[in-house]
Motif scaffolding. Structure first.
Motif, mmCIF file in Angstrom:
data_model
loop_
_atom_site.group_PDB
_atom_site.id
_atom_site.type_symbol
_atom_site.label_atom_id
_atom_site.label_comp_id
_atom_site.label_asym_id
_atom_site.label_seq_id
_atom_site.Cartn_x
_atom_site.Cartn_y
_atom_site.Cartn_z
ATOM 1 N N GLY A 26 -3.765 3.591 5.653
ATOM 2 C CA GLY A 26 -2.588 2.894 5.132
ATOM 3 C C GLY A 26 -2.415 1.510 4.591
ATOM 4 O O GLY A 26 -1.653 0.943 3.900
ATOM 5 N N PHE A 27 -3.599 0.699 5.096
ATOM 6 C CA PHE A 27 -3.763 -0.841 4.683
ATOM 7 C C PHE A 27 -4.374 -0.743 3.090
ATOM 8 O O PHE A 27 -4.327 0.102 2.623
ATOM 9 N N GLU A 28 -4.725 -1.936 2.808
ATOM 10 C CA GLU A 28 -5.159 -2.156 1.377
ATOM 11 C C GLU A 28 -6.636 -1.771 1.210
ATOM 12 O O GLU A 28 -7.366 -2.284 2.040
ATOM 13 N N GLU A 29 -6.774 -0.951 0.253
ATOM 14 C CA GLU A 29 -8.141 -0.472 -0.097
ATOM 15 C C GLU A 29 -8.308 -1.130 -1.275
ATOM 16 O O GLU A 29 -7.630 -1.110 -2.440
ATOM 17 N N ILE A 30 -9.388 -2.201 -1.347
ATOM 18 C CA ILE A 30 -9.750 -3.075 -2.582
ATOM 19 C C ILE A 30 -10.834 -2.247 -3.441
ATOM 20 O O ILE A 30 -11.760 -2.092 -2.871
ATOM 21 N N TYR A 31 -10.362 -2.441 -4.778
ATOM 22 C CA TYR A 31 -11.800 -1.744 -5.604
ATOM 23 C C TYR A 31 -12.445 -3.054 -6.256
ATOM 24 O O TYR A 31 -11.610 -3.995 -6.681
ATOM 25 N N TYR A 32 -13.725 -3.383 -6.172
ATOM 26 C CA TYR A 32 -14.139 -4.557 -6.876
ATOM 27 C C TYR A 32 -15.041 -4.194 -8.056
ATOM 28 O O TYR A 32 -15.637 -2.975 -8.317
#
Length: 55
Positions: A26-32
């Motif tokens: 549920g935390f932030e999943e970051i796409y790079y």
């Protein structure tokens, strides 16, 4: 600090493309994306210590 080193080793040069809620924690999943090619290169969640590089 450890997570940033992990990102540097796996994704090397990167910039944030998109942030969503991680489906696991549920935390932030970051796409790079690659800043020069503007192509998605991977995703990561610092709470799960998960990093995936797209081939």
């Amino acid at each position: 600090m450890y997570f940033e080193c992990l990102l540097d080793a796996i994704l090397v040069e990167r910039q944030i493309f998109h942030i969503i809620d991680c489906s696991i924690c549920g935390f932030e999943e970051i796409y790079y994306e690659c800043p020069t090619a503007n192509q998605l290169i991977g995703r990561a969640c610092s709470n799960c210590n998960f990093v995936q590089r797209f081939e």
